[in-house]
Every structure is written in C-alpha cells, then in structure tokens.
Design a protein around this motif. Structure first.
Motif, PDB file in Angstrom:
ATOM      1  N   THR A 175       0.798  -1.227   0.000  1.00  0.00           N
ATOM      2  CA  THR A 175       0.000   0.000   0.000  1.00  0.00           C
ATOM      3  C   THR A 175       0.830   1.277   0.000  1.00  0.00           C
ATOM      4  O   THR A 175       0.268   2.358  -0.073  1.00  0.00           O
ATOM      5  N   ASN A 176       2.160   1.148   0.069  1.00  0.00           N
ATOM      6  CA  ASN A 176       2.997   2.342  -0.057  1.00  0.00           C
ATOM      7  C   ASN A 176       4.221   2.010  -0.889  1.00  0.00           C
ATOM      8  O   ASN A 176       4.581   0.851  -1.075  1.00  0.00           O
TER       9      ASN A 176
ATOM     10  N   ARG B 245       4.160  -1.083   4.251  1.00  0.00           N
ATOM     11  CA  ARG B 245       2.755  -1.266   4.649  1.00  0.00           C
ATOM     12  C   ARG B 245       2.037  -2.140   3.631  1.00  0.00           C
ATOM     13  O   ARG B 245       2.248  -2.025   2.431  1.00  0.00           O
ATOM     14  N   SER B 246       1.182  -3.017   4.155  1.00  0.00           N
ATOM     15  CA  SER B 246       0.430  -3.908   3.272  1.00  0.00           C
ATOM     16  C   SER B 246      -0.906  -4.256   3.908  1.00  0.00           C
ATOM     17  O   SER B 246      -1.134  -3.990   5.088  1.00  0.00           O
TER      18      SER B 246
ATOM     19  N   HIS C 104      -9.288   0.406   5.425  1.00  0.00           N
ATOM     20  CA  HIS C 104      -8.102   0.104   6.230  1.00  0.00           C
ATOM     21  C   HIS C 104      -7.235   1.367   6.296  1.00  0.00           C
ATOM     22  O   HIS C 104      -7.094   2.079   5.294  1.00  0.00           O
TER      23      HIS C 104
ATOM     24  N   ASN D 281      -4.182   1.833   6.156  1.00  0.00           N
ATOM     25  CA  ASN D 281      -3.052   1.825   5.220  1.00  0.00           C
ATOM     26  C   ASN D 281      -3.473   1.971   3.766  1.00  0.00           C
ATOM     27  O   ASN D 281      -2.611   2.101   2.896  1.00  0.00           O
TER      28      ASN D 281
ATOM     29  N   LYS E 235      -4.226   3.383   0.445  1.00  0.00           N
ATOM     30  CA  LYS E 235      -3.951   4.609  -0.313  1.00  0.00           C
ATOM     31  C   LYS E 235      -4.135   4.279  -1.787  1.00  0.00           C
ATOM     32  O   LYS E 235      -4.507   3.176  -2.161  1.00  0.00           O
TER      33      LYS E 235
END
Length: 107
Positions: free
Chosen positions: A6-7, A12-13, A76, A78, A80
């Motif tokens: 996610t980033n 982050r996941s 969530h 995280n 994005k």
C-alpha cells in the motif's frame, strides 16, 4: 490470502482474501471506477468509498461480506491510491485465474 503493498517503500500492506475478491466481483465495485486516463489516485479511492457507502446505506448493502471488505480492506488505515491500484491488479489476476480454472471464456 494475498497481500497487497500500500505504499511505495513496501513497509505497509493489507491482506486480501478470496472472499474479499468475490465480494468485489459480486457488487462489481471496480466497474467503471477508473477514468479513461487509467490513473489510480486518491480521487478514485474516494469514489470507490462513496460508491460503497451508498451501497451500505441501501437495503442491498446489509451484507456481512461487504462490511468485512470495508473494514479489512477499503477503509483500512493503510489503504492509499497505490494500494487500490494493487488491489485492482490482484482482482484482475484472481478473475483471470478463476476463469481459466473453470474453463470459461474471459470475454
């Protein structure tokens, strides 16, 4: 169960289950979501969240699987734009593999 990043740094996941992907398919949540430019940005993520919110407010949105998808993935902390882009890619791969395993044409 699969993980989506996610980033950009990869720190982050979010874990995404087959049930989450099946719920996306059931409600066709990704259909016509991305504009013709093909970019997934925060506006696209907001659009998805607004669409889901309207589903949840309707009678048909009283589905535990949809609520689980929201809590576990879409809303969530995280999640994005990169996470949504990776979720779309994961969904397309999942759908392709599901279709191949069923021996059905992907048209």
């Amino acid at each position: 169960m699969a993980k989506i990043q996610t980033n950009a740094s990869g720190t982050r996941s979010i874990e995404v289950s087959d049930q989450h992907l099946a719920t996306i398919e059931q409600y066709q949540l990704l259909r016509d979501l991305i504009d013709s430019n093909g970019y997934v940005d925060e506006d696209v993520l907001d659009k998805l969240r607004f669409n889901i919110r309207s589903l949840l407010e309707s009678e048909t949105g009283r589905d535990k699987a949809l609520l689980d998808l929201c809590l576990d993935v879409i809303y969530h902390p995280n999640m994005k734009a990169l996470g949504l882009q990776n979720l779309v890619s994961l969904f397309l791969d999942w759908k392709k593999n599901k279709t191949a395993n069923n021996g059905v044409s992907a048209d």
